[in-house]
Each structure stands twice: as C-alpha cells, then as structure tokens.
Design a protein around this motif. Structure first.
Motif, PDB file in Angstrom:
ATOM      1  N   ASN A   9      13.026 -88.648  -8.803  1.00  0.00           N
ATOM      2  CA  ASN A   9      13.861 -87.462  -8.598  1.00  0.00           C
ATOM      3  C   ASN A   9      13.378 -86.496  -7.528  1.00  0.00           C
ATOM      4  O   ASN A   9      14.063 -85.548  -7.201  1.00  0.00           O
ATOM      5  CB  ASN A   9      14.001 -86.703  -9.917  1.00  0.00           C
ATOM      6  CG  ASN A   9      14.702 -87.547 -10.943  1.00  0.00           C
ATOM      7  OD1 ASN A   9      15.908 -87.712 -10.895  1.00  0.00           O
ATOM      8  ND2 ASN A   9      13.950 -88.145 -11.860  1.00  0.00           N
ATOM      9  N   ARG A  12       9.806 -81.435  -8.412  1.00  0.00           N
ATOM     10  CA  ARG A  12      10.370 -80.677  -9.527  1.00  0.00           C
ATOM     11  C   ARG A  12       9.303 -79.746 -10.094  1.00  0.00           C
ATOM     12  O   ARG A  12       8.111 -80.025  -9.996  1.00  0.00           O
ATOM     13  CB  ARG A  12      10.805 -81.637 -10.650  1.00  0.00           C
ATOM     14  CG  ARG A  12      12.032 -82.466 -10.332  1.00  0.00           C
ATOM     15  CD  ARG A  12      13.279 -81.592 -10.377  1.00  0.00           C
ATOM     16  NE  ARG A  12      14.481 -82.389 -10.432  1.00  0.00           N
ATOM     17  CZ  ARG A  12      15.122 -82.862  -9.373  1.00  0.00           C
ATOM     18  NH1 ARG A  12      14.652 -82.623  -8.173  1.00  0.00           N
ATOM     19  NH2 ARG A  12      16.223 -83.558  -9.497  1.00  0.00           N
ATOM     20  N   GLU A  16       9.115 -79.527 -16.049  1.00  0.00           N
ATOM     21  CA  GLU A  16      10.029 -80.628 -16.372  1.00  0.00           C
ATOM     22  C   GLU A  16       9.279 -81.906 -16.758  1.00  0.00           C
ATOM     23  O   GLU A  16       9.890 -82.921 -17.047  1.00  0.00           O
ATOM     24  CB  GLU A  16      10.941 -80.941 -15.167  1.00  0.00           C
ATOM     25  CG  GLU A  16      11.918 -79.825 -14.859  1.00  0.00           C
ATOM     26  CD  GLU A  16      12.946 -80.209 -13.792  1.00  0.00           C
ATOM     27  OE1 GLU A  16      13.142 -81.407 -13.523  1.00  0.00           O
ATOM     28  OE2 GLU A  16      13.547 -79.287 -13.227  1.00  0.00           O
ATOM     29  N   HIS A  57       9.092 -87.630 -16.514  1.00  0.00           N
ATOM     30  CA  HIS A  57      10.051 -86.602 -16.111  1.00  0.00           C
ATOM     31  C   HIS A  57      11.061 -86.493 -17.240  1.00  0.00           C
ATOM     32  O   HIS A  57      11.878 -87.383 -17.438  1.00  0.00           O
ATOM     33  CB  HIS A  57      10.728 -86.981 -14.787  1.00  0.00           C
ATOM     34  CG  HIS A  57      11.723 -85.957 -14.329  1.00  0.00           C
ATOM     35  ND1 HIS A  57      13.062 -86.218 -14.203  1.00  0.00           N
ATOM     36  CD2 HIS A  57      11.545 -84.646 -14.011  1.00  0.00           C
ATOM     37  CE1 HIS A  57      13.680 -85.109 -13.803  1.00  0.00           C
ATOM     38  NE2 HIS A  57      12.790 -84.150 -13.679  1.00  0.00           N
ATOM     39  N   VAL A  58      10.978 -85.413 -18.010  1.00  0.00           N
ATOM     40  CA  VAL A  58      11.725 -85.331 -19.278  1.00  0.00           C
ATOM     41  C   VAL A  58      13.248 -85.416 -19.106  1.00  0.00           C
ATOM     42  O   VAL A  58      13.906 -86.151 -19.838  1.00  0.00           O
ATOM     43  CB  VAL A  58      11.293 -84.074 -20.069  1.00  0.00           C
ATOM     44  CG1 VAL A  58      12.123 -83.917 -21.321  1.00  0.00           C
ATOM     45  CG2 VAL A  58       9.806 -84.167 -20.418  1.00  0.00           C
ATOM     46  N   PRO A  59      13.869 -84.721 -18.140  1.00  0.00           N
ATOM     47  CA  PRO A  59      15.337 -84.809 -18.045  1.00  0.00           C
ATOM     48  C   PRO A  59      15.859 -86.221 -17.805  1.00  0.00           C
ATOM     49  O   PRO A  59      17.010 -86.511 -18.112  1.00  0.00           O
ATOM     50  CB  PRO A  59      15.681 -83.900 -16.858  1.00  0.00           C
ATOM     51  CG  PRO A  59      14.555 -82.934 -16.780  1.00  0.00           C
ATOM     52  CD  PRO A  59      13.342 -83.711 -17.199  1.00  0.00           C
ATOM     53  N   THR A  60      15.030 -87.096 -17.241  1.00  0.00           N
ATOM     54  CA  THR A  60      15.492 -88.467 -16.999  1.00  0.00           C
ATOM     55  C   THR A  60      14.737 -89.493 -17.842  1.00  0.00           C
ATOM     56  O   THR A  60      15.002 -90.680 -17.731  1.00  0.00           O
ATOM     57  CB  THR A  60      15.305 -88.855 -15.515  1.00  0.00           C
ATOM     58  OG1 THR A  60      13.967 -88.544 -15.131  1.00  0.00           O
ATOM     59  CG2 THR A  60      16.261 -88.104 -14.621  1.00  0.00           C
TER      60      THR A  60
END
Lengths: 103, 242
Positions: A9, A12, A16, A57-60
């Motif tokens: 990503n 960041r 995150e 990467h937590v959101p993904t």
C-alpha cells in the motif's frame, strides 16, 4: 507521526500497522518436544540491533517483513514475505498426532 | 419539488444500517433493486447538486457490492467478461459503469453502478460454482460484502481537503488519479477509499465495516460541516455523473 512503507500500500502512518514478532527459522515440529516448540512459538530473542520482523498492515490484513534497528527504532527495509518464503511448507503428521495414531 | 413517492423504508427488506439517521435528516426514499435508497432531501433550500459539487456525503450501502478472492480470481472474472488491469490498489470501470476494485493481486471488490440494477454482481454470483470434488479449479471464492461493508460517497471540490482531517493518505487529485484505491484508516477505522469522479466533480467511494456505519457517518458528517457540506441523495450523484 512515524511512517512505515507497506510493500502493498505504500507509506502509511505507523498506527495502521501491528507488530507480529521476529522472523525465526521454523524447527522441524515432528522432532521437537512441546517445550521447545512453545519456546520457538512464544519466546522472542529481543536482540539489540537490526532484526527481521513480521508486520501487518491492519486495514488490508497484509503481512510482510520489515528490517528494523531495535536500538534506534529505525525501519531500514520492508518487503513482501514471498521474498523470504519461496516454497510451501508441508507439515507431515507427527508421531503424536491423532491421525498418526489411527494408522 | 413536490414528492411523488414517499416510501417508508421499513416496508422494504433491504435498508441501510443508518436509514433512521437519513430519515431524520429528511430523506425521501425510493426503491432501487428491492432496497430503500435515500434519493433526495426535499426540505433543503439549496439545490442538492450545488451541495454535492461543493462538499456532499451520500449513503449507497443498499446498492449491490460484493467480491471475489483467492488464486485464480482475476482469471475467472476475466473469463466472465470483466476487464481488470494488472495493478493492485486500482479500480477498473466495467461495461455498465460498475467498478472492479483490485484490493490485492487476488482480491476484487465489486461496486455496482449508480443505476443500481445489481445485474453484474447477481450474474457473477450465479455463475460461480464450487466444483463438486477435488481437484478444484483455481477460480477464487465469493466474498459477500453486502452486509459487512457500509458504502458512502464523498463528493465535491472540498473532498480531499476534508479527508486530510480524518485520514493520513494524501488524496489530493494531483496525487491520487481517478481509480486510485487507498486502503487506510479513516477516523481511526480501517477503510477503503476509491477515487471515482462524477462527471467533472471530484468524488470518492468510502467503504468500511458496517457495524460502525453510524459512527463513521457521524464523523464524516461532522468533518464536512467545516466546508459548508451537506448530505445528498443518490439522485444528485446520478445527475452529476450524467
């Protein structure tokens, strides 16, 4: 805020990401007693210096590897796990597993 | 404008998780593909398209959205007629205006077009079948998102500036071309943002966990207030796109 570069990503905020422990070579689970397996699984070396670690990467939910200096908390390099793990790990049933007992 | 329809959303089986908030804000609902969608806000004095061009927020959660994931996903979807490019974190527009968002090399999130027929996603869900026995072909697997993800749209020239308050990624148009996906944190919630302009109006889809839909809606509503923003209905978004 501290910035980390996610291989999927891009850069960041560090908030995150979640730390996932040191990258350590896996011993052969079939030839290990439970205590040694537990040590490998749960105990960290906690080294001062440059270490290789799992990060997510937590959101993904994307897991990757980072090289970080634990003394200065400087992130030197991040890359996909596929650069380190090129082959599938196949677990043979151990002598103690229920499947093996049935045989 | 006189309202021709005054649909009570509770009479339909599919509603947004935040439909009560939308109703309280004066939404007029209409049926789209069997669901109750907030179409317009007739009590507002200002023209809704003008609001949407400046700083608008809309709820599209009722429109079809879903996806497929796993090895072979992109190849299988391509055989079904979709056009999906090689880059991850890019959304690719399909024949009837649907979006295929490539979240990862083997993960596609599909968003219906604003017309909301649900045709493509229905067709794909009907076509996908698990082979009865091994060895199974690599064709990925469905990831239903209809009831797991809230789907909002943020529109207008102030959108990027507004996002800068609640999100760490630079979404300014010059750094974030149309079709760019940012999977990041918005108001501390894991979210996906997809730039998808409506005609010449800057616009972003915003997707996040539906269990916190009210929280996120409230945060964004609060954030847009600084830019004299407002809630807009699907009708205004369709008009901007036309």
């Amino acid at each position: 805020m501290k910035i980390m570069n996610c291989p999927l990503n891009g850069p960041r905020n560090i908030s995150e990401f979640a730390w996932g422990g040191e990258v350590k070579p896996m011993p052969d689970p079939a030839s290990l007693d439970d205590r040694a397996w537990g040590d490998w699984l749960f105990l960290e070396n906690n080294e001062a210096g440059v270490v290789r670690e799992w990060w997510c990467h937590v959101p993904t939910s994307f897991w990757f590897i980072a090289e970080r200096n634990t003394v200065t908390d400087e992130i030197l390099k991040t890359y996909p796990a596929s650069e380190l793990f090129k082959e599938r790990v196949n677990f043979a049933p151990s002598a103690k597993s229920p499947q093996a007992e049935k045989k | 404008m006189a309202s021709l329809t005054n649909l009570d959303p509770a009479t339909l089986k599919r509603r947004s998780f935040i439909y009560r908030k939308l109703a309280a804000a004066g939404a007029e609902f209409a049926e789209v593909n069997g669901g109750a969608v907030a179409m317009r806000y007739p009590a507002r004095a200002e023209n809704e398209m003008a609001v949407a061009r400046r700083m608008g927020l809309a709820d599209l959660s009722v429109l079809s959205h879903g996806g497929f994931k796993g090895r072979g996903t992109v190849e299988w979807l391509t055989r079904q007629g979709l056009t999906i490019g090689a880059d991850s974190n890019k959304a690719y527009v399909q024949a009837d205006g649907e979006l295929a968002a490539r979240l990862a090399p083997t993960e596609i999130f599909l968003l219906d077009a604003l017309q909301g027929t649900g045709r493509l996603i229905n067709q794909l869900n009907a076509a996908w079948q698990w082979a009865p026995s091994a060895p199974r072909p690599q064709q990925g697997y469905p990831t239903p998102r209809q009831d797991s993800h809230a789907w909002f749209m943020v529109t207008g020239e102030k959108s990027a500036e507004m996002f800068a308050k609640i999100c760490g990624v630079d979404l300014r148009p010059q750094h974030c071309p149309v079709g760019t996906i940012a999977q990041t944190s918005v108001a501390k919630m894991s979210s996906s943002i997809i730039r998808a302009d409506l005609g010449s109006t800057l616009a972003y889809h915003l997707l996040a966990d539906i269990a916190s839909a009210e929280y996120l809606w409230t945060c964004v509503e609060d954030a847009i207030a600084e830019y004299d923003g407002g809630i807009v209905g699907l009708a205004a978004l369709r008009s901007l796109q036309a």
